[in-house]
Design a protein around this motif. Structure first.
Motif, PDB file in Angstrom:
ATOM      1  N   MET A 142      39.115 -17.855  28.145  1.00  0.00           N
ATOM      2  CA  MET A 142      38.548 -18.008  26.808  1.00  0.00           C
ATOM      3  C   MET A 142      38.656 -16.714  26.006  1.00  0.00           C
ATOM      4  SD  MET A 142      35.118 -20.071  27.996  1.00  0.00           S
ATOM      5  CE  MET A 142      35.147 -21.022  29.506  1.00  0.00           C
ATOM      6  N   VAL A 143      38.405 -15.592  26.671  1.00  0.00           N
ATOM      7  CA  VAL A 143      38.430 -14.302  25.979  1.00  0.00           C
ATOM      8  C   VAL A 143      39.847 -13.956  25.522  1.00  0.00           C
ATOM      9  CG1 VAL A 143      38.040 -11.828  26.237  1.00  0.00           C
ATOM     10  CG2 VAL A 143      36.405 -13.444  27.211  1.00  0.00           C
ATOM     11  N   ILE A 146      41.366 -15.757  22.132  1.00  0.00           N
ATOM     12  CA  ILE A 146      40.917 -15.472  20.764  1.00  0.00           C
ATOM     13  C   ILE A 146      41.790 -14.436  20.053  1.00  0.00           C
ATOM     14  CG2 ILE A 146      38.975 -14.662  19.370  1.00  0.00           C
ATOM     15  CD1 ILE A 146      37.174 -15.834  21.647  1.00  0.00           C
ATOM     16  N   GLY A 330      35.178 -27.243  18.325  1.00  0.00           N
ATOM     17  CA  GLY A 330      34.784 -26.083  19.121  1.00  0.00           C
ATOM     18  C   GLY A 330      33.512 -26.338  19.910  1.00  0.00           C
ATOM     19  N   GLY A 334      33.891 -26.507  23.789  1.00  0.00           N
ATOM     20  CA  GLY A 334      33.171 -25.380  24.380  1.00  0.00           C
ATOM     21  C   GLY A 334      32.118 -25.849  25.368  1.00  0.00           C
ATOM     22  N   ALA A 456      41.136 -21.909  19.586  1.00  0.00           N
ATOM     23  CA  ALA A 456      40.426 -20.645  19.419  1.00  0.00           C
ATOM     24  C   ALA A 456      38.935 -20.896  19.197  1.00  0.00           C
ATOM     25  CB  ALA A 456      41.009 -19.859  18.245  1.00  0.00           C
ATOM     26  N   SER A 457      38.632 -21.892  18.376  1.00  0.00           N
ATOM     27  CA  SER A 457      37.233 -22.260  18.162  1.00  0.00           C
ATOM     28  C   SER A 457      36.590 -22.705  19.475  1.00  0.00           C
ATOM     29  CB  SER A 457      37.155 -23.396  17.130  1.00  0.00           C
ATOM     30  OG  SER A 457      35.836 -23.858  16.964  1.00  0.00           O
ATOM     31  N   GLN A 459      37.432 -21.779  22.489  1.00  0.00           N
ATOM     32  CA  GLN A 459      37.230 -20.626  23.371  1.00  0.00           C
ATOM     33  C   GLN A 459      35.992 -19.826  22.961  1.00  0.00           C
ATOM     34  OE1 GLN A 459      39.291 -20.814  25.876  1.00  0.00           O
ATOM     35  NE2 GLN A 459      40.559 -22.292  24.811  1.00  0.00           N
ATOM     36  N   ILE A 460      35.815 -19.635  21.652  1.00  0.00           N
ATOM     37  CA  ILE A 460      34.651 -18.882  21.169  1.00  0.00           C
ATOM     38  C   ILE A 460      33.357 -19.571  21.576  1.00  0.00           C
ATOM     39  CG2 ILE A 460      33.407 -18.128  19.099  1.00  0.00           C
ATOM     40  CD1 ILE A 460      36.168 -17.735  17.776  1.00  0.00           C
ATOM     41  N   PHE A 461      33.284 -20.876  21.285  1.00  0.00           N
ATOM     42  CA  PHE A 461      32.086 -21.612  21.672  1.00  0.00           C
ATOM     43  C   PHE A 461      31.959 -21.682  23.193  1.00  0.00           C
ATOM     44  CE2 PHE A 461      32.219 -23.285  17.298  1.00  0.00           C
ATOM     45  CZ  PHE A 461      30.876 -23.233  16.975  1.00  0.00           C
ATOM     46  N   ILE A 463      32.857 -19.425  25.432  1.00  0.00           N
ATOM     47  CA  ILE A 463      32.306 -18.156  25.936  1.00  0.00           C
ATOM     48  C   ILE A 463      30.808 -18.082  25.682  1.00  0.00           C
ATOM     49  CG2 ILE A 463      32.314 -15.655  25.612  1.00  0.00           C
ATOM     50  CD1 ILE A 463      35.301 -15.900  24.927  1.00  0.00           C
ATOM     51  N   LEU A 464      30.416 -18.367  24.441  1.00  0.00           N
ATOM     52  CA  LEU A 464      28.992 -18.286  24.083  1.00  0.00           C
ATOM     53  C   LEU A 464      28.168 -19.276  24.905  1.00  0.00           C
ATOM     54  CD1 LEU A 464      29.282 -17.972  20.183  1.00  0.00           C
ATOM     55  CD2 LEU A 464      28.767 -16.146  21.825  1.00  0.00           C
TER      56      LEU A 464
END
Length: 542
Positions: A142-143, A146, A330, A334, A456-457, A459-461, A463-464
């Motif tokens: 995921m990191v 991005i 996302g 995610g 990308a969206s 991956q961001i969600f 990770i969080l």
């Protein structure tokens, strides 16, 4: 997957390799021949030879040619006399091979993503690290995505599909071999490096399903093709849930045996990755000789000099329906990443020593999702009800998450198998829906760019969600982490309901003479598209 001969005037699946008879219907009015409506043609003919229908005065009927390549004078006549003729797209037999190879190396990449997290308790013992450090082996995917998504999608748009496929499969192969050198208890940093390389490979993989489907497949099979391409990644996750617990059982009293089993798993993965990389190099092609659909045909004369990657990104972010889909996709994806990463910890928390069953539950979740993906793809190809289908699947995923959360600690693993399967059917089945819906509402922008931004969206969600859900699971219990997820999924439902359905690609494939150039710049709403289409139809009648 079916052909489109009935709609396109093509008898079956005329491939570029065969000597099949090609029928050309004469006497129909002509339209634009691969050039953007509203744009003056800068070339006397398209760079790719196209079969066309012409309004030249000839005796009405159907003429058959064994192969246009064997009759250059006929091909030249058709191309020159139809400067603006109605395209007759053809389907290539190679499309199935391209789809199969992509799905297989995507499978191996997904397998390498999940193989650590499903064996969290084993790898923590072997490398003497914390569970959070093993979680990072999964979150590395995921990191890495991005910061690399923009150069990766730029490369796909400028250098093409084949080079992107070679990078994805090649880096996947390299990472697998480096893992083989990391099987020593003090070499956690090496296995982390290998996983980072595999995560970079993923950047060149996840954005390709919708691009391959659009470039190689016809309108009646494009959504199913996208679902199959995504299916490869899902199947890799499923195998990643199933095989590692079997190949590497928990032998905590014998770390040497544990290392031997891990080494065998890594070498097997490396061998398969190498074979698939060779296949990509030998077989994978950039695109078919003839466009498979009208929506691809009208893009053929677009010069690379006229294309601006930066402007394409700007157009996408000015497209409000796409931005809403970007966020809602996302959230859903995610949440799936987070559940997949932490599934082992959730199951073992309530059912101690059930690592193998945790893998089987993960397998059930993903296999059910694979079935859901194919059903959704077939449904979209048949109905083209993108918004309705996406919204319904989102709502049912939310319901499945709620049921899974409150039955996880019931004490009966069979119940968890059932609820996990229901959750996976809808949650994983949603993934290709988002890709295809994005292509529809952003056409003619690049499929790779829209898919890349969606990923990308995600991956961001992802990770969080993984960090927060993991913290809640560790400090409290799995229920707290799952409640956090389905609250966010409810927000995703609201955002999906607000999306205005603007099916641009479908309009072009349906024969509506839409001004594609203005669509990419102005990003109109559905009403604007309908007005443009109505105006174009009126102009055609005049």
């Amino acid at each position: 997957m079916g052909g489109e001969g009935a709609d396109m005037g093509e008898p079956g699946e005329g491939g570029e390799e065969g000597g099949e008879t090609l029928k050309v219907a004469m006497g129909a009015p002509f339209q634009q021949n691969g050039c953007l409506p509203g744009k003056e043609s800068e070339h006397s003919s398209c760079s790719t030879p196209l079969v066309a229908e012409s309004n030249v005065e000839v005796r009405s009927g159907v003429f058959s040619f064994p192969d246009l390549e064997d009759h250059p004078e006929v091909e030249e006549m058709l191309s020159s006399s139809a400067s603006g003729g109605k395209l007759t797209p053809r389907l290539s037999k190679r499309r199935l091979v391209v789809l199969a190879i992509f799905s297989l190396y995507s499978l191996v990449n997904a397998f390498q993503w999940i193989q650590y997290s499903i064996l969290t308790s084993i790898f923590t013992q072997y490398y003497s690290v914390s569970s959070s450090q093993i979680d990072w082996l999964s979150m590395a995917y995921m990191v890495a995505y991005i910061p690399l998504i923009f150069p990766a999608t730029w490369l796909l748009d400028i250098r093409g599909l084949r080079l992107t496929a070679l990078l994805g499969s090649g880096l996947n192969c390299l990472g697998a071999w480096i893992k083989c050198t990391s099987v020593q208890q003090n070499l956690y940093p090496v296995t982390l490096l290998a996983q980072i390389i595999c995560s970079i490979a993923q950047v060149f993989i996840l954005g390709l399903p919708s691009r391959i489907a659009s470039v190689w497949f016809g309108p009646k099979e494009v959504s199913t093709a996208c679902a199959v391409a995504v299916l490869g990644n899902q199947l890799g996750t499923a195998i990643g849930f199933l095989l590692p617990p079997v190949l590497v059982p928990n032998t905590s009293d014998d770390l040497d045996l544990m290392g031997h089993n891990i080494r065998n798993m890594f070498y097997g993965t490396a061998a398969v990755s190498t074979f698939l990389f060779i296949l990509v190099a030998l077989v994978f092609k950039e695109k078919p000789k003839y466009p498979p659909s009208q929506s691809q045909a009208v893009l053929l004369d677009v010069s690379t000099e006229d294309y601006s990657y930066k402007q394409s990104i700007v157009n996408l972010f000015k497209n409000v329906p796409f931005v809403l889909l970007l966020i809602s996709y996302g959230i859903m994806t995610g949440a799936f990443y987070s559940v997949s990463t932490l599934l082992n910890q959730m199951i073992v928390f309530h059912y101690e020593g059930e690592e193998v069953n945790a893998g089987r539950i993960g397998l059930t979740l993903v296999v059910a999702g694979m079935v859901g993906s194919i059903i959704c793809g077939l449904w979209l190809d048949h109905t083209k009800t993108y918004k309705q289908t996406t919204l319904i699947v989102y709502i049912l995923s939310f319901v499945g998450m709620v049921v899974f959360t409150f039955t996880l600690d019931c004490g009966h693993l069979i119940v968890v198998f059932v609820t996990g399967g229901v959750l996976g059917f809808f949650m994983t089945g949603y993934l290709p829906l988002g890709f295809e819906y994005a292509v529809e509402i952003t056409y003619p922008e690049s499929e790779g760019t829209s898919s890349g931004l969606l990923n990308a969206s995600a991956q961001i969600f992802g990770i969080l969600f993984t960090l927060i859900q993991g913290k809640l699971t560790t400090d409290y219990n799995p229920r707290a982490g799952n409640i956090f997820l389905f609250v966010w999924m409810f927000i995703g439902i609201i955002l999906t309901a607000l999306i205005k359905s603007d099916l641009r690609r479908h309009s072009v494939n349906s024969g509506i003479n839409v001004d594609i150039k203005s669509l990419s710049v102005d990003s109109p709403t559905e009403d604007g598209l309908n007005k443009t289409a109505s105006k174009s139809q009126s102009d055609t009648k005049i």
